[in-house]
Scaffold this motif. Structure first.
Motif, mmCIF file in Angstrom:
data_model
loop_
_atom_site.group_PDB
_atom_site.id
_atom_site.type_symbol
_atom_site.label_atom_id
_atom_site.label_comp_id
_atom_site.label_asym_id
_atom_site.label_seq_id
_atom_site.Cartn_x
_atom_site.Cartn_y
_atom_site.Cartn_z
ATOM 1 N N PHE A 1 0.861 -1.185 0.000
ATOM 2 C CA PHE A 1 0.000 0.000 0.000
ATOM 3 C C PHE A 1 0.898 1.237 0.000
ATOM 4 C CE2 PHE A 1 -3.912 1.947 2.333
ATOM 5 C CZ PHE A 1 -4.371 2.479 1.146
ATOM 6 N N LYS A 2 1.287 1.668 -1.197
ATOM 7 C CA LYS A 2 2.232 2.772 -1.368
ATOM 8 C C LYS A 2 1.649 4.092 -0.857
ATOM 9 C CE LYS A 2 2.305 2.191 -5.763
ATOM 10 N NZ LYS A 2 2.544 2.263 -7.205
ATOM 11 N N PRO A 3 2.520 5.003 -0.434
ATOM 12 C CA PRO A 3 2.049 6.331 -0.029
ATOM 13 C C PRO A 3 1.241 7.024 -1.124
ATOM 14 C CG PRO A 3 4.319 6.037 0.670
ATOM 15 C CD PRO A 3 3.966 4.841 -0.192
ATOM 16 N N SER A 4 1.653 6.884 -2.365
ATOM 17 C CA SER A 4 0.905 7.520 -3.460
ATOM 18 C C SER A 4 -0.497 6.923 -3.585
ATOM 19 C CB SER A 4 1.661 7.390 -4.784
ATOM 20 O OG SER A 4 1.854 6.023 -5.122
ATOM 21 N N ASP A 5 -0.641 5.623 -3.314
ATOM 22 C CA ASP A 5 -1.969 5.002 -3.335
ATOM 23 C C ASP A 5 -2.833 5.500 -2.179
ATOM 24 O OD1 ASP A 5 -1.531 3.500 -5.634
ATOM 25 O OD2 ASP A 5 -0.855 1.731 -4.520
ATOM 26 N N ARG A 6 -2.223 5.708 -1.029
ATOM 27 C CA ARG A 6 -2.981 6.229 0.117
ATOM 28 C C ARG A 6 -3.476 7.645 -0.175
ATOM 29 N NH1 ARG A 6 1.505 3.787 2.844
ATOM 30 N NH2 ARG A 6 2.291 5.778 3.600
ATOM 31 N N ARG A 7 -2.614 8.486 -0.750
ATOM 32 C CA ARG A 7 -3.041 9.840 -1.116
ATOM 33 C C ARG A 7 -4.159 9.788 -2.154
ATOM 34 N NH1 ARG A 7 2.525 10.578 -0.827
ATOM 35 N NH2 ARG A 7 2.747 10.379 -3.092
ATOM 36 N N LYS A 8 -4.015 8.898 -3.125
ATOM 37 C CA LYS A 8 -5.034 8.768 -4.169
ATOM 38 C C LYS A 8 -6.373 8.374 -3.564
ATOM 39 C CE LYS A 8 -5.036 5.028 -6.610
ATOM 40 N NZ LYS A 8 -4.649 3.977 -7.586
ATOM 41 N N MET A 9 -6.376 7.404 -2.659
ATOM 42 C CA MET A 9 -7.643 6.941 -2.085
ATOM 43 C C MET A 9 -8.305 8.032 -1.239
ATOM 44 S SD MET A 9 -7.902 4.200 -3.644
ATOM 45 C CE MET A 9 -9.546 3.963 -3.012
ATOM 46 N N LEU A 10 -7.522 8.848 -0.554
ATOM 47 C CA LEU A 10 -8.106 9.969 0.190
ATOM 48 C C LEU A 10 -8.709 10.994 -0.766
ATOM 49 C CD1 LEU A 10 -5.465 10.490 3.016
ATOM 50 C CD2 LEU A 10 -7.710 9.382 3.179
ATOM 51 N N ALA A 11 -8.034 11.242 -1.885
ATOM 52 C CA ALA A 11 -8.562 12.184 -2.878
ATOM 53 C C ALA A 11 -9.837 11.642 -3.512
ATOM 54 C CB ALA A 11 -7.509 12.462 -3.949
ATOM 55 N N VAL A 12 -9.884 10.343 -3.796
ATOM 56 C CA VAL A 12 -11.093 9.734 -4.365
ATOM 57 C C VAL A 12 -12.244 9.841 -3.372
ATOM 58 C CG1 VAL A 12 -12.138 7.543 -5.087
ATOM 59 C CG2 VAL A 12 -9.880 8.181 -5.938
ATOM 60 N N LYS A 13 -11.964 9.550 -2.109
ATOM 61 C CA LYS A 13 -13.015 9.627 -1.077
ATOM 62 C C LYS A 13 -13.542 11.056 -0.948
ATOM 63 C CE LYS A 13 -14.017 8.247 3.646
ATOM 64 N NZ LYS A 13 -14.457 6.873 3.760
ATOM 65 N N GLU A 14 -12.652 12.026 -1.020
ATOM 66 C CA GLU A 14 -13.081 13.421 -0.929
ATOM 67 C C GLU A 14 -13.928 13.822 -2.145
ATOM 68 O OE1 GLU A 14 -11.245 17.940 -0.575
ATOM 69 O OE2 GLU A 14 -9.942 16.228 -0.154
ATOM 70 N N ALA A 15 -13.512 13.369 -3.321
ATOM 71 C CA ALA A 15 -14.226 13.727 -4.555
ATOM 72 C C ALA A 15 -15.531 12.960 -4.716
ATOM 73 C CB ALA A 15 -13.332 13.482 -5.768
ATOM 74 N N HIS A 16 -15.612 11.753 -4.149
ATOM 75 C CA HIS A 16 -16.786 10.881 -4.324
ATOM 76 C C HIS A 16 -17.172 10.253 -2.980
ATOM 77 C CE1 HIS A 16 -16.308 11.165 -8.675
ATOM 78 N NE2 HIS A 16 -15.016 11.001 -8.472
ATOM 79 N N PRO A 17 -17.621 11.056 -2.028
ATOM 80 C CA PRO A 17 -17.904 10.520 -0.689
ATOM 81 C C PRO A 17 -19.025 9.478 -0.666
ATOM 82 C CG PRO A 17 -18.686 12.785 -0.887
ATOM 83 C CD PRO A 17 -17.902 12.490 -2.126
ATOM 84 N N HIS A 18 -19.822 9.425 -1.721
ATOM 85 C CA HIS A 18 -20.932 8.461 -1.771
ATOM 86 C C HIS A 18 -20.463 7.044 -2.118
ATOM 87 C CE1 HIS A 18 -20.206 9.826 -5.854
ATOM 88 N NE2 HIS A 18 -20.730 8.686 -6.265
ATOM 89 N N LEU A 19 -19.238 6.883 -2.616
ATOM 90 C CA LEU A 19 -18.748 5.550 -2.981
ATOM 91 C C LEU A 19 -18.425 4.737 -1.728
ATOM 92 C CD1 LEU A 19 -16.339 6.308 -5.975
ATOM 93 C CD2 LEU A 19 -18.708 5.495 -6.052
ATOM 94 N N ASP A 20 -18.815 3.476 -1.746
ATOM 95 C CA ASP A 20 -18.544 2.554 -0.635
ATOM 96 C C ASP A 20 -17.291 1.749 -0.983
ATOM 97 O OD1 ASP A 20 -18.547 0.823 1.489
ATOM 98 O OD2 ASP A 20 -20.530 -0.020 1.078
ATOM 99 N N ILE A 21 -16.133 2.331 -0.695
ATOM 100 C CA ILE A 21 -14.856 1.709 -1.028
ATOM 101 C C ILE A 21 -14.332 0.964 0.189
ATOM 102 C CG2 ILE A 21 -12.481 2.105 -1.784
ATOM 103 C CD1 ILE A 21 -13.517 4.739 -3.084
ATOM 104 N N ARG A 22 -13.963 -0.300 -0.044
ATOM 105 C CA ARG A 22 -13.443 -1.141 1.030
ATOM 106 C C ARG A 22 -12.139 -1.777 0.572
ATOM 107 N NH1 ARG A 22 -18.968 -3.652 3.564
ATOM 108 N NH2 ARG A 22 -20.190 -1.747 3.279
#
Length: 116
Positions: A55-76
């Motif tokens: 779980f690379k740092p760049s992937d963690r930043r990406k997932m936070l950005a995705v969650k912020e942009a699309h808070p309705h998505l149920d990502i697990r």
């Protein structure tokens, strides 16, 4: 002055020689980049599963950005192991996911309710 590159140092000295007032890296600005996220798995119940080994740092930043942009998505997350974020960190992948509101598990122990 501690410059971060040789060119910056030479330019700073040049500006000094020209008696041009200047300040070096005194302010930061936020910015947004446009990118695309392609989830690993879509389930019929609208759950998105992201499978992660490392779980690379760049992937963690990406997932936070995705969650912020699309808070309705149920990502697990389904992690291969609950490793620490780095050799010098005590924070595990699961700790990170909990902190940021992502449900997670370790493969192959997916909660049955995720699959129905």
């Amino acid at each position: 002055m501690n410059y971060r590159s040789g060119l910056e140092e030479r330019l700073g000295k040049y500006l000094d020689l020209q008696a041009t007032p200047h300040l070096y890296e005194i302010q930061k600005f936020d910015y947004i980049t446009r990118s695309k996220y392609t989830p690993d798995f879509f389930l019929p119940n609208d759950i998105i599963i992201e499978a992660k080994g490392f779980f690379k740092p760049s992937d963690r930043r990406k997932m936070l950005a995705v969650k912020e942009a699309h808070p309705h998505l149920d990502i697990r997350f389904v992690f291969q192991r609950n490793n620490t974020l780095s050799k010098n960190s005590k924070t595990t992948y699961g700790d990170w996911a909990d902190k940021h509101g992502f449900p997670w598990c370790i493969f192959p122990n997916l909660p049955p309710e995720w699959l129905t």
